[in-house]
Design a protein around this motif. Structure first.
Motif, PDB file in Angstrom:
ATOM      1  N   PRO A  69      20.271 -16.090  43.711  1.00 16.84           N
ATOM      2  CA  PRO A  69      19.674 -15.208  44.730  1.00 16.84           C
ATOM      3  C   PRO A  69      20.709 -14.496  45.571  1.00 16.84           C
ATOM      4  CG  PRO A  69      19.382 -17.514  45.316  1.00 16.84           C
ATOM      5  CD  PRO A  69      19.913 -17.503  43.924  1.00 16.84           C
ATOM      6  N   GLY A  70      21.875 -15.088  45.752  1.00 13.14           N
ATOM      7  CA  GLY A  70      22.917 -14.403  46.504  1.00 13.14           C
ATOM      8  C   GLY A  70      23.400 -13.158  45.801  1.00 13.14           C
ATOM      9  N   GLY A  71      23.541 -13.236  44.463  1.00  9.38           N
ATOM     10  CA  GLY A  71      23.933 -12.055  43.703  1.00  9.38           C
ATOM     11  C   GLY A  71      22.890 -10.965  43.773  1.00  9.38           C
ATOM     12  N   ALA A  72      21.600 -11.363  43.747  1.00 10.97           N
ATOM     13  CA  ALA A  72      20.532 -10.363  43.861  1.00 10.97           C
ATOM     14  C   ALA A  72      20.556  -9.687  45.226  1.00 10.97           C
ATOM     15  CB  ALA A  72      19.183 -11.027  43.614  1.00 10.97           C
ATOM     16  N   LEU A  73      20.826 -10.444  46.274  1.00 12.40           N
ATOM     17  CA  LEU A  73      20.894  -9.844  47.606  1.00 12.40           C
ATOM     18  C   LEU A  73      22.086  -8.905  47.725  1.00 12.40           C
ATOM     19  CD1 LEU A  73      19.991 -12.927  49.843  1.00 12.40           C
ATOM     20  CD2 LEU A  73      18.536 -10.979  49.234  1.00 12.40           C
ATOM     21  N   HIS A  74      23.218  -9.251  47.108  1.00 13.34           N
ATOM     22  CA  HIS A  74      24.362  -8.362  47.122  1.00 13.34           C
ATOM     23  C   HIS A  74      24.059  -7.058  46.376  1.00 13.34           C
ATOM     24  CE1 HIS A  74      26.629 -11.968  48.386  1.00 13.34           C
ATOM     25  NE2 HIS A  74      27.509 -11.094  48.879  1.00 13.34           N
ATOM     26  N   VAL A  75      23.339  -7.160  45.269  1.00  7.18           N
ATOM     27  CA  VAL A  75      22.959  -5.959  44.514  1.00  7.18           C
ATOM     28  C   VAL A  75      22.018  -5.091  45.346  1.00  7.18           C
ATOM     29  CG1 VAL A  75      21.692  -5.148  42.500  1.00  7.18           C
ATOM     30  CG2 VAL A  75      23.330  -7.008  42.271  1.00  7.18           C
ATOM     31  N   ALA A  76      21.081  -5.718  46.070  1.00  9.57           N
ATOM     32  CA  ALA A  76      20.165  -4.951  46.909  1.00  9.57           C
ATOM     33  C   ALA A  76      20.918  -4.222  48.012  1.00  9.57           C
ATOM     34  CB  ALA A  76      19.111  -5.871  47.506  1.00  9.57           C
ATOM     35  N   ALA A  77      21.891  -4.886  48.636  1.00 10.04           N
ATOM     36  CA  ALA A  77      22.681  -4.228  49.680  1.00 10.04           C
ATOM     37  C   ALA A  77      23.502  -3.082  49.109  1.00 10.04           C
ATOM     38  CB  ALA A  77      23.592  -5.254  50.354  1.00 10.04           C
ATOM     39  N   ALA A  78      24.082  -3.275  47.907  1.00 10.77           N
ATOM     40  CA  ALA A  78      24.873  -2.214  47.288  1.00 10.77           C
ATOM     41  C   ALA A  78      23.984  -1.019  46.915  1.00 10.77           C
ATOM     42  CB  ALA A  78      25.578  -2.767  46.052  1.00 10.77           C
ATOM     43  N   LEU A  79      22.767  -1.250  46.406  1.00 13.07           N
ATOM     44  CA  LEU A  79      21.864  -0.142  46.067  1.00 13.07           C
ATOM     45  C   LEU A  79      21.420   0.607  47.331  1.00 13.07           C
ATOM     46  CD1 LEU A  79      19.639  -1.738  43.273  1.00 13.07           C
ATOM     47  CD2 LEU A  79      21.514  -0.108  43.021  1.00 13.07           C
ATOM     48  N   TRP A  80      21.265  -0.129  48.434  1.00 15.32           N
ATOM     49  CA  TRP A  80      20.886   0.546  49.688  1.00 15.32           C
ATOM     50  C   TRP A  80      21.995   1.487  50.139  1.00 15.32           C
ATOM     51  CZ3 TRP A  80      22.665   0.328  54.841  1.00 15.32           C
ATOM     52  CH2 TRP A  80      21.798   0.867  55.789  1.00 15.32           C
ATOM     53  N   LEU A  81      23.234   1.065  50.007  1.00 14.59           N
ATOM     54  CA  LEU A  81      24.352   1.953  50.335  1.00 14.59           C
ATOM     55  C   LEU A  81      24.451   3.110  49.347  1.00 14.59           C
ATOM     56  CD1 LEU A  81      27.060  -0.721  51.232  1.00 14.59           C
ATOM     57  CD2 LEU A  81      25.814   0.770  52.819  1.00 14.59           C
ATOM     58  N   LEU A  82      24.162   2.859  48.059  1.00 19.21           N
ATOM     59  CA  LEU A  82      24.194   3.932  47.068  1.00 19.21           C
ATOM     60  C   LEU A  82      23.144   4.997  47.366  1.00 19.21           C
ATOM     61  CD1 LEU A  82      25.378   4.953  44.375  1.00 19.21           C
ATOM     62  CD2 LEU A  82      23.575   3.635  43.208  1.00 19.21           C
ATOM     63  N   ALA A  83      22.014   4.583  47.940  1.00 19.79           N
ATOM     64  CA  ALA A  83      20.979   5.549  48.309  1.00 19.79           C
ATOM     65  C   ALA A  83      21.447   6.498  49.396  1.00 19.79           C
ATOM     66  CB  ALA A  83      19.714   4.822  48.763  1.00 19.79           C
ATOM     67  N   HIS A  84      22.456   6.119  50.176  1.00 17.38           N
ATOM     68  CA  HIS A  84      23.009   6.990  51.209  1.00 17.38           C
ATOM     69  C   HIS A  84      24.179   7.830  50.705  1.00 17.38           C
ATOM     70  CE1 HIS A  84      20.782   3.954  53.500  1.00 17.38           C
ATOM     71  NE2 HIS A  84      20.719   4.847  54.487  1.00 17.38           N
ATOM     72  N   GLY A  85      24.438   7.818  49.411  1.00 16.34           N
ATOM     73  CA  GLY A  85      25.534   8.594  48.847  1.00 16.34           C
ATOM     74  C   GLY A  85      26.859   7.872  48.826  1.00 16.34           C
ATOM     75  N   VAL A  86      26.875   6.595  49.109  1.00 21.41           N
ATOM     76  CA  VAL A  86      28.116   5.822  49.101  1.00 21.41           C
ATOM     77  C   VAL A  86      28.450   5.450  47.658  1.00 21.41           C
ATOM     78  CG1 VAL A  86      29.251   3.719  49.905  1.00 21.41           C
ATOM     79  CG2 VAL A  86      27.663   4.956  51.402  1.00 21.41           C
ATOM     80  N   GLU A  87      29.650   5.743  47.258  1.00 14.60           N
ATOM     81  CA  GLU A  87      30.089   5.411  45.903  1.00 14.60           C
ATOM     82  C   GLU A  87      30.421   3.928  45.802  1.00 14.60           C
ATOM     83  OE1 GLU A  87      34.024   6.482  43.480  1.00 14.60           O
ATOM     84  OE2 GLU A  87      32.719   8.244  43.811  1.00 14.60           O
ATOM     85  N   LEU A  88      29.953   3.292  44.727  1.00 11.38           N
ATOM     86  CA  LEU A  88      30.184   1.875  44.502  1.00 11.38           C
ATOM     87  C   LEU A  88      31.291   1.684  43.473  1.00 11.38           C
ATOM     88  CD1 LEU A  88      26.484   0.613  44.317  1.00 11.38           C
ATOM     89  CD2 LEU A  88      27.981   0.731  46.318  1.00 11.38           C
ATOM     90  N   VAL A  89      31.871   0.497  43.508  1.00 13.35           N
ATOM     91  CA  VAL A  89      32.948   0.147  42.571  1.00 13.35           C
ATOM     92  C   VAL A  89      32.558  -1.158  41.874  1.00 13.35           C
ATOM     93  CG1 VAL A  89      35.393  -0.424  42.299  1.00 13.35           C
ATOM     94  CG2 VAL A  89      34.680   1.258  44.000  1.00 13.35           C
ATOM     95  N   ARG A  90      32.495  -1.103  40.543  1.00 12.35           N
ATOM     96  CA  ARG A  90      32.159  -2.290  39.756  1.00 12.35           C
ATOM     97  C   ARG A  90      33.458  -2.967  39.340  1.00 12.35           C
ATOM     98  NH1 ARG A  90      30.893  -2.821  34.249  1.00 12.35           N
ATOM     99  NH2 ARG A  90      31.007  -0.550  34.042  1.00 12.35           N
ATOM    100  N   ALA A  91      33.723  -4.114  39.920  1.00 11.67           N
ATOM    101  CA  ALA A  91      35.002  -4.812  39.679  1.00 11.67           C
ATOM    102  C   ALA A  91      34.975  -5.637  38.400  1.00 11.67           C
ATOM    103  CB  ALA A  91      35.342  -5.713  40.864  1.00 11.67           C
ATOM    104  N   ASP A  92      33.851  -6.175  38.010  1.00 13.14           N
ATOM    105  CA  ASP A  92      33.755  -7.042  36.837  1.00 13.14           C
ATOM    106  C   ASP A  92      33.553  -6.174  35.595  1.00 13.14           C
ATOM    107  OD1 ASP A  92      33.521  -9.142  35.141  1.00 13.14           O
ATOM    108  OD2 ASP A  92      31.562  -9.838  35.887  1.00 13.14           O
TER     109      ASP A  92
END
Length: 639
Positions: A69-92
């Motif tokens: 569930p922690g990974g799912a919450l991190h993904v939700a937070a990252a998608l919320w930032l992506l909705a504002h035009g913030v570029e994400l970085v996939r490290a894995d």
């Protein structure tokens, strides 16, 4: 004399506000700022909570989750930032090199933008009368922005510990920009969309455009340009969506195969379907870029356009990527996509031409060029937001290039919209003049017809009035003719003898004496010749009587209705004569007169004095007889 003592007024030195006054000011201003902070935080929480619920539902329904569930919450937070035009970085990644993810789902961005706009509008809290909002614009805007960014900063810090980490450069630049613009539009809407902020933005334009938009009737010109540009953008994006739909249907088998290959479980397929839905606006912008000519990039060095299609050879299987045209040179079917920008330019020119009927041709052309520039700017921004990197190397460029799309849109707008606007303006002037002439002709014809009908009605009324006057004159003439005849008939009729009294009967038994000429009562009776009994031996000779010609009388005027005295006795008629409305015609009036005369004749005459000798029966009989006929010519000669 008393002395005058001069008095000098002391000026009170400005005092510093006390601590109680400062607390009062802070307390007075704090509700607006506090409400803005709470509103911004609530708006951010609503968006983040909705996205978190969706991600957790998909994670729970997934049969093989990759993390807890922690990974799912991190993904939700990252998608919320992506909705504002913030570029994400996939490290894995398999190569160990971080891969950027910069394609923002435009439909997902609508939710936070709308929430911030609504929070800023409600933070103003205008009064019921709408005269002046109690909270200033800056206070409301600052409160909403600070509250939202506070939640955004915490979310970015939390998402930094997940597999999808936000880019701090984009977080610092992109997130505050989106929030500030959305909150500004909300406050501007709450204040009734004033013209001041728009004028301040228009002053940043070149001098020519600024002179046109800020000059006389500049608001009307600006609105016409914005409406035309908005219509052109809608046609372009709608046409791009249509192209994507047609191509998806044409490559339906490939799209279905890609959809089934991505995942096997229904939860994963639901996630892919939701991702495709959120990327539909991006695909529409890509289709518009394809129709404009530049197309879009599918990897570094690989472009897709109507003239040539060269996608990257190793693309990930995705249903929307199945709609990409096949590799190779373009065909007439691909070239037919140019109908979309052509329709957009015609629409833009039509809006400008129809909105500028009162302008000159040159002014209409300038406004069309300005609308083309606005349309190009909007499409360039949309193209920049719809694309982005999906990795490194070949996937570093994914989507349309914003400056190419903007240039192509400007060229189409100037090349199509300006001539169409000029033609519509000129033809619209002709049509307006023709309509004005037709309307004038119709009004003149209607006025002439109305005048003719009025003249006809007036003539008919005059004819009716003439006929009424003629009828009245005829009736009056007939009445005047009937009146002398009626009077002659009344004179010729013998009066009826009344019953003699006993004294008269006793006196009439005595021998007859020479009678005096009969005195007949009534002004209308003519004098009669007395009759005397002949003496013995005397031969009577017929006396010639010269008839008296009746005096010429003028036709009597309509006599007024007589009103008899109340003391006069009537045996057959009422005391008062009926009103004039009763007289339907002259026959009724003549009948009334005859009955009145008959009643007058029946009325007993006053008795004669005692010394008056009674009239002999012979005289009475002679009086009752008809008047003598006029003498013949022979009698006149004899006499």
């Amino acid at each position: 004399m008393t002395g005058v003592i001069p008095m000098t007024a002391r000026r009170s030195s400005p005092r510093r506000p006390s601590s109680s006054q400062l607390l009062t000011r802070v307390r007075d201003r704090s509700p607006g700022l506090a409400a803005g902070l709470v509103g911004g935080a609530v708006a951010a929480g609503l968006g983040l909570g909705a996205l978190t619920v969706l991600v957790m539902v998909l994670w729970i329904s997934s049969p093989y989750p990759d993390s807890g569930p922690g990974g799912a919450l991190h993904v939700a937070a990252a998608l919320w930032l992506l909705a504002h035009g913030v570029e994400l970085v996939r490290a894995d990644t398999l190569s160990g090199v971080p891969a950027p993810v910069g394609v923002t789902p435009l439909l997902l961005s609508v939710v936070p933008v709308w929430l911030v706009h609504r929070a800023a509008r409600d933070a103003v809290d205008a009064d019921d009368d709408g005269v002046a909002p109690p909270v200033s614009a800056r206070t409301a805007w600052a409160g909403v922005v600070l509250g939202y960014l506070a939640v955004g900063a915490g979310t970015a810090l939390y998402a930094a510990g997940g597999s999808l980490r936000p880019s701090w450069a984009w977080t610092v630049l992109g997130l505050p920009t989106v929030v500030a613009l959305s909150a500004g539009t909300g406050v501007w809407t709450a204040y009734g969309r004033p013209r001041g902020p728009v004028d301040r933005l228009l002053r940043l334009l070149p001098p020519g455009a600024r002179r046109v938009l800020l000059g006389p009737r500049g608001r009307e010109k600006f609105l016409v340009a914005v409406r035309a540009a908005g219509a052109a953008v809608a046609v372009s994006v709608g046409g791009g969506a249509g192209l994507v739909a047609v191509s998806s249907v044409w490559h339906g088998d490939v799209a279905r195969e890609a959809f089934l290959r991505l995942t096997e479980g229904w939860s994963g397929r639901c996630a892919v379907l939701l991702l495709c839905v959120t990327l539909v606006p991006n695909a529409a912008v890509w289709g518009a870029a394809y129709a404009l000519g530049p197309g879009f990039a599918l990897g570094a060095g690989h472009g897709v356009g109507p003239w040539v299609s060269d996608p990257a050879p190793m693309l990930p299987p995705f249903p929307l990527l199945a709609a990409v045209p096949d590799a190779g040179a373009g065909t007439p079917w691909n070239w037919a996509a140019g109908v979309v920008p052509l329709a957009a330019g015609v629409t833009m020119g039509w809006f400008v031409g129809r909105g500028g009927m009162r302008w000159s041709v040159r002014r209409a052309a300038v406004i069309a060029g300005l609308a083309a520039a606005v349309c190009a700017a909007v499409l360039a921004v949309a193209a920049g937001m719809a694309g982005g990197p999906l990795g490194v190397g070949v996937l570093a460029r994914f989507g349309p290039v914003w400056w190419q799309v903007g240039g192509a849109a400007l060229a189409w707008g100037v090349g199509v919209a300006v001539p169409v606007a000029v033609v519509v303006r000129v033809c619209g002037g002709w049509v307006a003049r023709w309509r004005t002439a037709a309307a004038t002709k119709a009004v003149t014809k209607a006025a002439a017809k109305a005048a003719e009908e009025a003249s006809r009605a007036l003539s008919l009324a005059e004819a009716r009035a003439t006929a009424s006057r003629t009828t009245t004159a005829f009736r009056t003439t007939e009445a005047s003719r009937a009146t002398p005849q009626k009077a002659t008939a009344q004179k010729a009729a013998p009066p009826k003898a009344t019953e003699p009294s006993k004294a008269t009967a006793a006196k009439s038994s005595t021998p007859a004496k020479p009678a005096k000429p009969a005195k007949l009562s009534g002004p209308s009776k003519s004098p009669r010749t007395p009759v005397v009994a002949p003496r013995d031996g005397v031969t009577l000779r017929k006396k010639t009587v010269t008839p008296v010609a009746p005096e010429a009388t003028a036709p009597p005027s309509p006599r007024p209705v007589p009103h008899p005295k109340e003391s006069e006795a009537y045996d057959l008629l009422p005391a008062d004569e009926p009103v004039e409305d009763v007289w339907r015609d002259e026959a009724l009036r003549a009948r009334w007169d005859a009955l009145r005369d008959e009643l007058r004749q029946r009325t007993p005459e006053p008795e004669a004095p005692a010394n008056t000798e009674p009239e002999p029966p012979t005289v009475k009989a002679e009086a009752e007889a008809e008047p003598p006929a006029p003498p013949s010519p022979q009698d006149r000669g004899t006499s």
